[in-house]
Design a protein around this motif. Structure first.
Motif, PDB file in Angstrom:
ATOM      1  N   THR A 217       0.741  -1.160  -0.123  1.00  0.00           N
ATOM      2  CA  THR A 217      -0.147  -0.094  -0.130  1.00  0.00           C
ATOM      3  C   THR A 217       0.743   1.428   0.003  1.00  0.00           C
ATOM      4  O   THR A 217       0.589   2.155  -0.647  1.00  0.00           O
ATOM      5  CB  THR A 217      -0.979  -0.147   1.284  1.00  0.00           C
ATOM      6  N   GLN A 218       1.963   1.137   0.798  1.00  0.00           N
ATOM      7  CA  GLN A 218       2.766   2.325   0.795  1.00  0.00           C
ATOM      8  C   GLN A 218       3.681   2.575  -0.422  1.00  0.00           C
ATOM      9  O   GLN A 218       3.685   3.720  -0.890  1.00  0.00           O
ATOM     10  CB  GLN A 218       3.782   2.281   1.866  1.00  0.00           C
ATOM     11  N   THR A 219       3.987   1.598  -1.108  1.00  0.00           N
ATOM     12  CA  THR A 219       4.525   1.651  -2.415  1.00  0.00           C
ATOM     13  C   THR A 219       3.492   2.222  -3.248  1.00  0.00           C
ATOM     14  O   THR A 219       3.968   3.000  -4.346  1.00  0.00           O
ATOM     15  CB  THR A 219       5.058   0.044  -2.963  1.00  0.00           C
ATOM     16  N   GLU A 220       2.426   1.743  -3.520  1.00  0.00           N
ATOM     17  CA  GLU A 220       1.305   2.386  -4.177  1.00  0.00           C
ATOM     18  C   GLU A 220       1.030   3.857  -4.128  1.00  0.00           C
ATOM     19  O   GLU A 220       1.003   4.612  -5.061  1.00  0.00           O
ATOM     20  CB  GLU A 220      -0.095   1.569  -4.139  1.00  0.00           C
ATOM     21  N   ALA A 221       0.941   4.155  -2.627  1.00  0.00           N
ATOM     22  CA  ALA A 221       0.794   5.537  -2.389  1.00  0.00           C
ATOM     23  C   ALA A 221       1.865   6.174  -2.793  1.00  0.00           C
ATOM     24  O   ALA A 221       1.859   7.431  -3.194  1.00  0.00           O
ATOM     25  CB  ALA A 221       0.700   5.635  -0.740  1.00  0.00           C
ATOM     26  N   THR A 222       3.051   6.207  -2.614  1.00  0.00           N
ATOM     27  CA  THR A 222       4.502   6.768  -3.104  1.00  0.00           C
ATOM     28  C   THR A 222       4.281   7.057  -4.690  1.00  0.00           C
ATOM     29  O   THR A 222       4.612   8.152  -5.125  1.00  0.00           O
ATOM     30  CB  THR A 222       5.716   6.053  -2.611  1.00  0.00           C
ATOM     31  N   THR A 223       4.098   5.883  -5.368  1.00  0.00           N
ATOM     32  CA  THR A 223       3.899   6.152  -6.863  1.00  0.00           C
ATOM     33  C   THR A 223       2.704   7.047  -7.209  1.00  0.00           C
ATOM     34  O   THR A 223       3.116   7.992  -8.321  1.00  0.00           O
ATOM     35  CB  THR A 223       3.587   4.732  -7.362  1.00  0.00           C
ATOM     36  N   GLU A 224       1.884   7.075  -6.619  1.00  0.00           N
ATOM     37  CA  GLU A 224       0.807   7.962  -6.802  1.00  0.00           C
ATOM     38  C   GLU A 224       1.114   9.263  -6.373  1.00  0.00           C
ATOM     39  O   GLU A 224       0.740  10.303  -7.213  1.00  0.00           O
ATOM     40  CB  GLU A 224      -0.824   7.483  -5.967  1.00  0.00           C
ATOM     41  N   LEU A 225       1.781   9.425  -5.469  1.00  0.00           N
ATOM     42  CA  LEU A 225       1.983  10.946  -4.931  1.00  0.00           C
ATOM     43  C   LEU A 225       3.344  11.673  -5.786  1.00  0.00           C
ATOM     44  O   LEU A 225       3.110  12.451  -6.428  1.00  0.00           O
ATOM     45  CB  LEU A 225       2.884  11.014  -3.594  1.00  0.00           C
ATOM     46  N   ILE A 226       4.033  10.468  -6.485  1.00  0.00           N
ATOM     47  CA  ILE A 226       5.069  11.319  -7.581  1.00  0.00           C
ATOM     48  C   ILE A 226       4.293  11.491  -8.875  1.00  0.00           C
ATOM     49  O   ILE A 226       4.530  12.576  -9.316  1.00  0.00           O
ATOM     50  CB  ILE A 226       5.925   9.962  -7.571  1.00  0.00           C
ATOM     51  N   CYS A 227       3.164  10.692  -9.329  1.00  0.00           N
ATOM     52  CA  CYS A 227       2.291  11.070 -10.165  1.00  0.00           C
ATOM     53  C   CYS A 227       1.543  12.155 -10.003  1.00  0.00           C
ATOM     54  O   CYS A 227       1.356  12.958 -11.124  1.00  0.00           O
ATOM     55  CB  CYS A 227       1.568   9.787 -10.523  1.00  0.00           C
ATOM     56  N   ALA A 228       0.938  12.470  -8.850  1.00  0.00           N
ATOM     57  CA  ALA A 228       0.321  13.625  -8.608  1.00  0.00           C
ATOM     58  C   ALA A 228       1.176  14.711  -8.511  1.00  0.00           C
ATOM     59  O   ALA A 228       0.764  15.878  -9.028  1.00  0.00           O
ATOM     60  CB  ALA A 228      -0.371  13.517  -7.268  1.00  0.00           C
TER      61      ALA A 228
END
Length: 178
Positions: free
Chosen positions: A78-89
């Motif tokens: 979940t944290q990896t997904e969130a980190t990826t989403e944060l970079i994309c955002a």
């Protein structure tokens, strides 16, 4: 002169001039996305920043507990997904926001980055710094989107102060009623 010919000529001249004005793109002028695009990018970034912080907290709490390996692995994913989403955002913000909003978003990323390597003792300070940076970004985003009331919006300011007084009175009354 026939009135229909005159009106057709004016209409044609209006179409030509509007076409020329729409094509005018001065060089060196910074362009930002529409208000809706920016608001959507800001919401996505704030959501990703919030969702990226919470798994880190629970990973640290569950790390020393036996029998929680499956949950810890799920939280890591979940944290990896969130980190990826944060970079994309962040990339979305870089695409459509003005420079001062981009600077606050990058400040939030700088504060948020040590989140994953922090120890249990360091985490509360990083969490507080992340929250402060997120609130600073939110303030800048609200300013960019013109969400704050203006000085000359007297009626809105009056309604807000009346509501706050009413809400304060209701909360005081509920506390006294207990």
């Amino acid at each position: 002169m026939d009135p229909t010919i005159g009106s057709a000529g004016i209409k044609a001249a209006g179409n030509i001039s509007s076409t020329l004005l729409n094509r005018y793109r001065p060089v060196g002028v910074v362009r930002t996305g529409s208000t809706e695009d920016r608001a959507q990018a800001y919401r996505r970034f704030l959501d990703a920043a919030t969702h990226g912080t919470l798994p880190s907290h629970w990973i640290r709490r569950l790390n020393n507990t036996s029998g929680t390996e499956g949950l810890t692995n799920h939280l890591l994913a979940t944290q990896t997904e969130a980190t990826t989403e944060l970079i994309c955002a962040l990339d979305g913000i870089r695409l459509c926001a003005p420079d001062y909003v981009i600077a606050k978003a990058e400040d939030l990323m700088r504060v948020w980055a040590p989140n994953t390597e922090a120890t249990q003792e360091e985490f509360p300070q990083i969490l507080q710094a992340t929250t402060n940076a997120r609130m600073a970004f939110l303030d800048v985003a609200r300013h960019d989107l013109n969400y704050e009331p203006k000085k000359w919006h007297l009626l809105a300011r009056w309604k807000e102060s009346r509501y706050l007084k009413k809400a304060k009175g209701a909360s005081t009354q509920s506390v006294l009623g207990q």
